[in-house]
Design a protein around this motif. Structure first.
Motif, PDB file in Angstrom:
ATOM      1  N   ASP A  31      35.987  43.068  42.601  1.00  0.00           N
ATOM      2  CA  ASP A  31      37.081  43.806  41.275  1.00  0.00           C
ATOM      3  C   ASP A  31      36.425  43.491  40.141  1.00  0.00           C
ATOM      4  OD1 ASP A  31      38.374  44.423  43.507  1.00  0.00           O
ATOM      5  OD2 ASP A  31      39.752  42.723  43.294  1.00  0.00           O
ATOM      6  N   LYS A  32      35.803  42.388  39.784  1.00  0.00           N
ATOM      7  CA  LYS A  32      35.343  42.110  38.575  1.00  0.00           C
ATOM      8  C   LYS A  32      34.138  43.212  37.899  1.00  0.00           C
ATOM      9  CE  LYS A  32      36.774  37.433  37.944  1.00  0.00           C
ATOM     10  NZ  LYS A  32      37.796  37.638  37.232  1.00  0.00           N
ATOM     11  N   ILE A  33      33.289  43.271  39.098  1.00  0.00           N
ATOM     12  CA  ILE A  33      32.085  44.317  38.822  1.00  0.00           C
ATOM     13  C   ILE A  33      32.730  45.528  38.521  1.00  0.00           C
ATOM     14  CG2 ILE A  33      30.247  45.396  39.903  1.00  0.00           C
ATOM     15  CD1 ILE A  33      29.676  42.749  41.500  1.00  0.00           C
ATOM     16  N   TYR A 312      42.015  43.987  23.891  1.00  0.00           N
ATOM     17  CA  TYR A 312      43.118  43.241  24.595  1.00  0.00           C
ATOM     18  C   TYR A 312      41.965  42.535  25.824  1.00  0.00           C
ATOM     19  CZ  TYR A 312      45.934  45.161  21.406  1.00  0.00           C
ATOM     20  OH  TYR A 312      46.490  45.823  20.105  1.00  0.00           O
ATOM     21  N   ARG A 313      41.689  41.620  25.823  1.00  0.00           N
ATOM     22  CA  ARG A 313      40.760  40.949  26.954  1.00  0.00           C
ATOM     23  C   ARG A 313      41.886  40.682  28.258  1.00  0.00           C
ATOM     24  NH1 ARG A 313      35.689  40.585  25.697  1.00  0.00           N
ATOM     25  NH2 ARG A 313      34.964  40.540  23.357  1.00  0.00           N
ATOM     26  N   ASP A 314      42.887  40.278  27.986  1.00  0.00           N
ATOM     27  CA  ASP A 314      43.910  40.134  29.224  1.00  0.00           C
ATOM     28  C   ASP A 314      44.368  41.703  30.144  1.00  0.00           C
ATOM     29  OD1 ASP A 314      43.916  37.377  28.308  1.00  0.00           O
ATOM     30  OD2 ASP A 314      45.712  37.699  27.128  1.00  0.00           O
ATOM     31  N   PHE A 315      44.161  42.462  29.270  1.00  0.00           N
ATOM     32  CA  PHE A 315      44.109  43.808  29.857  1.00  0.00           C
ATOM     33  C   PHE A 315      42.819  44.361  30.436  1.00  0.00           C
ATOM     34  CE2 PHE A 315      47.869  43.212  27.415  1.00  0.00           C
ATOM     35  CZ  PHE A 315      49.125  43.770  28.116  1.00  0.00           C
ATOM     36  N   GLN A 316      42.618  43.860  31.581  1.00  0.00           N
ATOM     37  CA  GLN A 316      41.366  44.563  32.396  1.00  0.00           C
ATOM     38  C   GLN A 316      41.495  45.886  33.046  1.00  0.00           C
ATOM     39  OE1 GLN A 316      38.079  43.363  32.002  1.00  0.00           O
ATOM     40  NE2 GLN A 316      39.052  41.907  30.774  1.00  0.00           N
ATOM     41  N   PRO A 317      40.630  46.752  33.412  1.00  0.00           N
ATOM     42  CA  PRO A 317      40.840  47.775  34.165  1.00  0.00           C
ATOM     43  C   PRO A 317      41.424  47.730  35.302  1.00  0.00           C
ATOM     44  CG  PRO A 317      38.845  47.964  33.092  1.00  0.00           C
ATOM     45  CD  PRO A 317      39.247  46.551  32.850  1.00  0.00           C
ATOM     46  N   LEU A 318      42.342  48.414  35.687  1.00  0.00           N
ATOM     47  CA  LEU A 318      43.256  48.108  37.030  1.00  0.00           C
ATOM     48  C   LEU A 318      42.414  48.569  38.369  1.00  0.00           C
ATOM     49  CD1 LEU A 318      46.359  49.625  35.876  1.00  0.00           C
ATOM     50  CD2 LEU A 318      45.977  47.324  36.353  1.00  0.00           C
ATOM     51  N   THR A 319      42.491  47.864  39.271  1.00  0.00           N
ATOM     52  CA  THR A 319      41.932  48.164  40.708  1.00  0.00           C
ATOM     53  C   THR A 319      42.867  49.419  41.276  1.00  0.00           C
ATOM     54  OG1 THR A 319      43.108  46.599  41.813  1.00  0.00           O
ATOM     55  CG2 THR A 319      40.898  46.098  40.705  1.00  0.00           C
ATOM     56  N   SER A 320      42.191  49.917  42.411  1.00  0.00           N
ATOM     57  CA  SER A 320      43.118  50.874  42.954  1.00  0.00           C
ATOM     58  C   SER A 320      44.271  50.224  43.570  1.00  0.00           C
ATOM     59  CB  SER A 320      42.301  51.598  44.137  1.00  0.00           C
ATOM     60  OG  SER A 320      41.791  50.646  45.023  1.00  0.00           O
ATOM     61  N   GLU A 321      44.245  48.979  44.091  1.00  0.00           N
ATOM     62  CA  GLU A 321      45.112  48.284  44.851  1.00  0.00           C
ATOM     63  C   GLU A 321      46.301  48.034  43.795  1.00  0.00           C
ATOM     64  OE1 GLU A 321      45.690  47.696  47.935  1.00  0.00           O
ATOM     65  OE2 GLU A 321      44.082  48.682  48.186  1.00  0.00           O
ATOM     66  N   GLN A 322      46.070  47.522  42.366  1.00  0.00           N
ATOM     67  CA  GLN A 322      46.843  47.118  41.393  1.00  0.00           C
ATOM     68  C   GLN A 322      47.683  48.511  41.058  1.00  0.00           C
ATOM     69  OE1 GLN A 322      44.111  45.468  38.747  1.00  0.00           O
ATOM     70  NE2 GLN A 322      44.724  43.369  39.150  1.00  0.00           N
ATOM     71  N   LYS A 337      46.058  49.760  26.609  1.00  0.00           N
ATOM     72  CA  LYS A 337      45.573  48.499  26.184  1.00  0.00           C
ATOM     73  C   LYS A 337      44.200  48.227  26.791  1.00  0.00           C
ATOM     74  CE  LYS A 337      49.399  46.846  24.176  1.00  0.00           C
ATOM     75  NZ  LYS A 337      49.377  46.437  22.695  1.00  0.00           N
ATOM     76  N   ALA A 338      44.082  48.587  27.926  1.00  0.00           N
ATOM     77  CA  ALA A 338      42.518  48.467  28.612  1.00  0.00           C
ATOM     78  C   ALA A 338      41.234  49.017  27.918  1.00  0.00           C
ATOM     79  CB  ALA A 338      42.665  48.603  30.074  1.00  0.00           C
TER      80      ALA A 338
END
Length: 507
Positions: A31-33, A312-322, A337-338
């Motif tokens: 997910d991070k990648i 906004y580093r707390d707002f990372q791109p959302l995964t499809s599950e999220q 924000k992301a």
């Protein structure tokens, strides 16, 4: 291909759910990648939007403050505008004078001597006994001479009608033809006005058989307009005759240029003498400069906002599950924000802004008048938070335009071998092109292949990592299922043994 799995029959456990939960932990690095890849794609797109912004500004300058025509706009005062209209084409100085219209230019014409034998212009010419043949037309040109290459047309009477022949003549030759269905006569007039002293202005030639020549025998036309005039069915072209500043001139057209100024004659004025004078069209020229300033301010404002945008580093791109767990509105708010801060403190853009400011505020050496923007009433705003936006003193700019519009053109467009000698717009364009090249090296264009630019190669690397990780995830998932399958088999054997022992004890 993954086969059908049925687990938990022996243990009663939900094996699929357990494997899914175990895989969630395994997927965290993947997910991070994916998030890094998504952010890099957003960054690439934002770089390209900056390039589009700079490209538009560059084109806007080229079509505006860098065009000499933008500064040649003049307001012309004419004593009798109903007789003559005057506009500036490329005169860099104001002009004035007098003009008297002695004669208007007119075009040569000719028509059929008697009604033609063609009673219906929509029927094929063969119906009227016309033979296949070739015709040519020569007419006066815009320059006042005779065409050196005659217009040639081959007539096929089994296909052509008089209307189709007229349409071809009107489209491609130097004359305009018209057939009057009432009188059954054809009229021809030259498209260009004027008189050729040594020749007729319209010359018709056909090579049809005796008694069947298209112009002479079928349409009852003379071979040229001079002969038609003698026969009372034509007239010569006439040159325009004017007295310009006391000097007698003739022109083949009613529209002509003198020293970069276009005159259009509308009616005779003799004996009236029409005076005229020009002055810079201050409003039109000012509009060009103001639009440049507005476009410049718009460009640096957008670039400044982009490099100062919060990350906004707390707002990372959302995964499809999220995304599945959120509403569309929540996804939109999160991604706003992301996506923020993709170009925060970017060195390419900040360096470009500094270069543009320095180029714009520096002096231009070797000009005949203005050397800096401040001399024409343009300066930076007093608020440093504006990031170097320009401000206009309208009164000072109007005065500069009124006194020397060509000097403003020179300030922007002057050519030179060194930066100091080049006009302000020339410098800006060089800075913009350099920035666009650097951005293209980093983010490419929409048509670029990933391995040709920096972010593209990074994206390819992420794609390869994701592919390898997915392969490894399939192996891990398969291992989990094999382990649970082994557990199920062990429980099943234990259950079988227990049942056997119970059965033995019962016996």
């Amino acid at each position: 291909m993954v086969g059908i799995r049925v687990g938990g029959l022996a243990s009663g456990m939900d094996i699929d759910q357990m494997v899914s939960d175990l895989m969630k932990a395994q997927r965290i690095p993947l997910d991070k990648i994916n998030q890094k890849k998504q952010f890099t794609e957003w960054q690439r797109d934002d770089y390209r939007s900056m390039n589009s912004l700079l490209f538009d500004f560059d084109k806007f300058m080229f079509d505006g403050v860098m065009k000499q025509g933008s500064y040649l706009k003049k307001t012309v005062s004419i004593l009798n505008p109903d007789a003559v209209s005057i506009k500036n084409i490329n005169s860099t100085i104001d002009f004035s004078g007098t003009i008297k219209v002695n004669e208007l230019a007119s075009a040569a014409t000719m028509s059929s001597k008697i009604p033609t034998s063609i009673t219906d212009s929509t029927k094929k010419l063969s119906d009227f006994g016309v033979a296949a043949q070739q015709i040519t037309i020569q007419a006066i040109t815009k320059e006042g001479g005779l065409q050196t290459e005659p217009y040639t047309l081959t007539i096929d009477p089994t296909v052509d009608t008089l209307d189709s022949v007229i349409a071809k003549i009107n489209k491609d030759s130097g004359v305009t033809a018209f057939f009057d269905t009432t009188s059954k006569k054809l009229s021809i007039s030259a498209k260009n006005s004027g008189d050729i002293a040594s020749s007729a202005e319209i010359i018709l030639t056909d090579n049809g058989p005796g008694g069947g020549k298209f112009f002479n025998d079928v349409l009852q036309l003379n071979t040229n307009n001079d002969l038609a005039k003698i026969n009372g069915v034509g007239k010569e072209g006439v040159n325009a005759s004017v007295t310009y500043n006391g000097f007698d001139l003739t022109r083949s057209s009613n529209t002509f240029q003198i020293n970069g100024v276009e005159f259009t004659l509308k009616k005779k004025t003799d004996p009236e003498i029409v005076s005229f004078s020009s002055s810079p069209d201050v409003d039109a020229i000012m509009d060009t400069v103001v639009k440049f300033v507005d476009k410049y301010n718009e460009a640096i404002d957008k670039i400044n906002k982009k490099i100062k945008e919060d990350r906004y580093r707390d707002f990372q791109p959302l995964t499809s599950e999220q995304k599945k767990e959120l509403s569309d509105k929540e996804v939109e708010q999160w991604e706003e924000k992301a996506k923020s801060g993709t170009l925060k403190n970017d060195s390419i853009l900040s360096g470009s802004l500094n270069k543009m400011r320095l180029d714009l505020y520096g002096s231009v050496s070797g000009t005949s008048s203005f050397k800096q923007l401040t001399e024409i009433g343009i300066s930076t705003t007093s608020n440093y938070l504006d990031g170097g936006k320009l401000n206009i003193d309208e009164n000072k700019l109007r005065a500069a335009i009124t006194n020397n519009p060509n000097g403003i053109y020179e300030l922007f467009q002057k050519s030179g071998t060194t930066t100091e000698e080049k006009g302000l717009a020339q410098r800006l364009r060089e800075a913009i092109k350099s920035t666009m090249k650097d951005i293209e090296t980093k983010a490419g264009k929409s048509t670029s292949v990933n391995n040709t630019f920096t972010l593209g190669r990074i994206l390819d690397n992420y794609t390869n990592q994701i592919t390898r990780f997915n392969d490894r995830m399939m192996q891990v998932e398969d291992r989990y299922y094999r382990q649970f399958t082994a557990m199920e088999k062990a429980i099943q054997r234990a259950n079988s043994q227990s049942n056997y022992l119970m059965q033995q004890f019962s016996n």
